[in-house]
Scaffold this motif. Structure first.
Motif, short mmCIF file in Angstrom:
data_model
loop_
_atom_site.label_atom_id
_atom_site.label_comp_id
_atom_site.label_asym_id
_atom_site.label_seq_id
_atom_site.Cartn_x
_atom_site.Cartn_y
_atom_site.Cartn_z
N SER A 55 0.84 -1.21 0.00
CA SER A 55 0.00 0.00 0.00
C SER A 55 0.87 1.25 0.00
CB SER A 55 -0.92 0.00 1.22
OG SER A 55 -0.19 0.27 2.40
N GLN A 56 0.29 2.35 -0.44
CA GLN A 56 1.01 3.62 -0.41
C GLN A 56 1.35 4.00 1.02
OE1 GLN A 56 2.26 5.32 -3.10
NE2 GLN A 56 3.41 6.36 -1.47
N ARG A 57 0.43 3.68 1.94
CA ARG A 57 0.69 3.96 3.35
C ARG A 57 1.92 3.19 3.83
NH1 ARG A 57 0.76 1.22 7.55
NH2 ARG A 57 -0.16 -0.52 6.49
N ASP A 60 5.08 4.82 2.39
CA ASP A 60 5.42 6.06 3.10
C ASP A 60 5.95 5.78 4.51
OD1 ASP A 60 4.51 7.42 0.85
OD2 ASP A 60 2.56 7.92 1.75
N LEU A 61 5.27 4.89 5.24
CA LEU A 61 5.70 4.60 6.61
C LEU A 61 7.03 3.87 6.66
CD1 LEU A 61 2.35 3.68 8.41
CD2 LEU A 61 3.69 5.80 8.56
N VAL A 125 3.79 3.31 14.73
CA VAL A 125 3.32 2.88 13.41
C VAL A 125 3.69 1.44 13.07
CG1 VAL A 125 3.35 5.23 12.52
CG2 VAL A 125 5.33 3.76 12.12
N ASP A 148 -2.89 -2.49 3.86
CA ASP A 148 -3.87 -2.04 4.83
C ASP A 148 -4.88 -3.16 5.05
OD1 ASP A 148 -2.60 0.41 4.80
OD2 ASP A 148 -3.96 1.26 3.33
N ILE A 154 -5.61 1.12 9.34
CA ILE A 154 -4.17 1.08 9.14
C ILE A 154 -3.59 -0.05 9.95
CG2 ILE A 154 -3.95 3.51 8.53
CD1 ILE A 154 -2.95 4.02 11.36
#
Length: 160
Positions: A55-57, A60-61, A125, A148, A154
């Protein structure tokens, strides 16, 4: 990107199913940027070459987590910082080694404190956080979900 882990420090058999990349960073101020680029390139290749959803999340994380861990290691320890980014069991693991044997401790929450929140962010996170002394220095491991949850939640630590 390599397809197999080297033998772990604890002497256990290597995990031949792991997909990983790693780097020895030189300890200068550009290491965090190098770590972010390494992680982003790795996860992009994981998507393209292995068809594993990221995922894009998670993208990024992952960049945030490796940046914070490498920054802390660069501040705390002289010399090289080793970064290993690997996929195991459907999660990304950021593993950072440095020469300082002192284990990191998250500071108590303080809304007035400027800076020094990196470890708190990483612990918030990621699914877990492990700091372990090694024969020389320490190793930090922080796993992060790649996708996700289906209901849109999340994939960080769950509230108690």
């Amino acid at each position: 990107m390599t397809e197999a882990d080297p033998a772990p420090a604890d002497g256990a058999a290597p995990d031949r199913s792991a997909i990983q990349t790693n780097a020895a960073l030189v300890g200068d101020g550009e290491d965090s940027a190098r770590a972010r680029h390494l992680a982003a390139d790795f996860l992009t290749r994981v998507r393209a070459e292995h068809g594993i959803p990221v995922s894009q999340r998670a993208m990024d994380l992952t960049q945030l987590v490796v940046s914070e861990l490498v920054t802390n290691s660069g501040k705390d320890a002289p010399g090289r910082v080793l970064l290993d980014v690997r996929l195991t069991g459907g999660a990304m693991q950021a593993v950072v080694w440095d020469s300082d044997p002192v284990l990191p401790v998250a500071r108590a929450a303080d809304a007035g404190r400027v800076g020094q929140h990196g470890l708190e962010i990483v612990m918030a996170v990621c699914q877990g956080f492990e700091a372990q002394r090694e024969p020389v220095g320490k190793r930090i491991t922080a796993p992060l979900a790649l996708a996700d949850d289906p209901d849109g939640a999340i994939g960080g630590r769950r509230p108690l």
